[in-house]
Design a protein around this motif. Structure first.
Motif, PDB file in Angstrom:
ATOM      1  N   LYS A   8      54.778  23.543  43.700  1.00 11.98           N
ATOM      2  CA  LYS A   8      54.356  24.950  43.803  1.00 11.98           C
ATOM      3  C   LYS A   8      54.863  25.697  42.580  1.00 11.98           C
ATOM      4  N   GLY A  11      54.279  32.549  41.963  1.00  7.51           N
ATOM      5  CA  GLY A  11      53.527  33.610  41.301  1.00  7.51           C
ATOM      6  C   GLY A  11      54.417  34.468  40.408  1.00  7.51           C
ATOM      7  N   ALA A  51      50.492  33.846  43.582  1.00  8.86           N
ATOM      8  CA  ALA A  51      49.603  34.928  43.184  1.00  8.86           C
ATOM      9  C   ALA A  51      50.257  35.883  42.193  1.00  8.86           C
ATOM     10  N   GLY A  52      51.541  36.183  42.422  1.00  7.25           N
ATOM     11  CA  GLY A  52      52.218  37.171  41.584  1.00  7.25           C
ATOM     12  C   GLY A  52      51.399  38.450  41.519  1.00  7.25           C
ATOM     13  N   SER A 163      49.959  32.054  52.296  1.00 10.05           N
ATOM     14  CA  SER A 163      50.882  31.811  51.189  1.00 10.05           C
ATOM     15  C   SER A 163      50.773  30.359  50.702  1.00 10.05           C
ATOM     16  N   GLY A 164      50.952  30.186  49.412  1.00  9.06           N
ATOM     17  CA  GLY A 164      51.026  28.838  48.861  1.00  9.06           C
ATOM     18  C   GLY A 164      52.176  28.050  49.490  1.00  9.06           C
ATOM     19  N   THR A 225      54.051  38.141  51.086  1.00  6.38           N
ATOM     20  CA  THR A 225      54.472  36.888  51.725  1.00  6.38           C
ATOM     21  C   THR A 225      55.997  36.809  51.674  1.00  6.38           C
TER      22      THR A 225
HETATM   23  C1  IPE Z   1      50.211  34.959  47.990  1.00  5.35           C
HETATM   24  O1  IPE Z   1      50.503  33.625  47.784  1.00  5.35           O
HETATM   25  C2  IPE Z   1      48.703  35.159  47.973  1.00  5.35           C
HETATM   26  C3  IPE Z   1      48.237  36.553  47.749  1.00  5.35           C
HETATM   27  C4  IPE Z   1      49.001  37.604  47.719  1.00  5.35           C
HETATM   28  C5  IPE Z   1      46.809  36.721  47.585  1.00  5.35           C
HETATM   29  P1  IPE Z   1      52.004  33.113  47.512  1.00  5.35           P
HETATM   30  O2  IPE Z   1      52.898  33.581  48.617  1.00  5.35           O
HETATM   31  O3  IPE Z   1      51.909  31.631  47.355  1.00  5.35           O
HETATM   32  O4  IPE Z   1      52.319  33.802  46.131  1.00  5.35           O
HETATM   33  P2  IPE Z   1      53.661  34.021  45.288  1.00  5.35           P
HETATM   34  O5  IPE Z   1      54.144  32.700  44.826  1.00  5.35           O
HETATM   35  O6  IPE Z   1      54.654  34.695  46.211  1.00  5.35           O
HETATM   36  O7  IPE Z   1      53.206  34.908  44.183  1.00  5.35           O
END
Ligand code: IPE
Length: 275
Positions: A8, A11, A51-52, A163-164, A225
């Motif tokens: 992973k 973001g 996503a960041g 979430s990823g 997330t």
């Molecule tokens: C969040 O995914 C997806 C969206 C906000 C659209 P993640 O939880 O995997 O993203 P990061 O790693 O916290 O950015």
């Protein structure tokens, strides 16, 4: 079948988290190099990215993590006037972020295929519904890519944020031959005993299990997330299934590469139970 590693890319690592839709290409390039190392060590890679600033800011503004709510909660801005429009826009922004990653993989001569969650997932959290067999069946050397996304949900929610971290949990456990799960994160070396602004070098928890308490930082004003707490909890569940789990700083590509191929490195090893 070759062994696999699920990685992973957070973001917060690959984007400037506070600046809408801004990518850190240098970091992405250095991370792409770690995939080449995996292939050189006979490991296939399933890549999940976060996503960041391509997801959280707008998802937070339009409360997409809460599903469909009363429209009177919102004021239209220059980009959208309804949650439905925000869903479309965040999906589009995520496709843009993903296309930059795919472009960098291609530049490095890595063949990759993306499965965007909004096309194959229903529901959020670790019990989302979706067919993982495409990830299992990927030919040797093809990187299967997916990411945190806005997905459809059953009524009354209609949509939500997957979430990823939930994707990697299911992929690591359910895809055969996965040996390791590696979280490449931004800003920290792993799980720290206290929030990063107060932590010193010695505050890194090198082996973490769910009975160890830590004061994880979660920027809930930005993130929709779960932050590091979600990663830790999901990681422990994966470790319980006999898969090695490491959290490392993605700003040090060598650590990411080492964690992927199973060489000891600075970071946090997540275990289910300390024996
Ligand atoms: C969040 O995914 C997806 C969206 C906000 C659209 P993640 O939880 O995997 O993203 P990061 O790693 O916290 O950015």
């Amino acid at each position: 079948m070759r062994d696999k590693v699920v990685v992973k890319w957070g973001g917060g690592l690959i984007t400037e988290k506070n600046q809408l839709c801004t990518v850190d290409r240098d970091i992405i390039r250095s991370l792409v190099g770690t995939i080449i190392t995996c292939h050189g060590n006979d490991l296939d890679v399933i890549l999940v990215h976060g996503a960041g600033s391509f997801g959280h800011l707008r998802a937070k503004q339009w409360r997409l993590n809460e599903g469909k709510i009363d429209p009177s909660n919102f004021i239209a801005d220059d980009f959208c006037s309804t949650q439905e429009q925000a869903v479309k826009l965040v999906r589009k922004d995520m496709l843009t972020l993903n296309s930059i990653i795919m472009e960098e993989l291609t530049r490095a001569d890595i063949s990759a295929a993306v499965l965007s969650p909004h096309k194959w997932v229903n529901g959020t959290g670790e019990s989302f519904q979706g067919d993982l067999t495409f990830f299992a069946g990927a030919p040797e050397g093809i990187v299967m890519v997916t990411y945190g996304d806005v997905v459809d949900c059953d009524e009354p929610l209609q949509f939500g944020i997957l979430s990823g971290d939930d994707l990697v949990t299911r992929l690591a456990i359910e895809v055969p031959n996965v040996k390791r799960l590696v979280f490449a994160i931004g800003g920290v070396d792993g799980i720290l005993r206290c929030p990063p602004d107060r932590a010193s070098e010695d505050d890194l928890i090198e082996i973490w299990s769910p009975d160890i308490e830590f004061e994880g930082e979660h920027k809930s004003d930005i993130d929709v997330t779960g932050g590091i707490g979600l990663k830790a909890a999901r990681g422990a569940k994966v470790a319980q299934n006999g898969i090695e789990v490491m959290m490392v700083s993605g700003q040090h590509p060598q650590r990411v590469a080492d964690a992927c191929i199973g060489v000891a490195t600075r970071g946090t090893k997540v275990v289910y139970n300390v024996k």
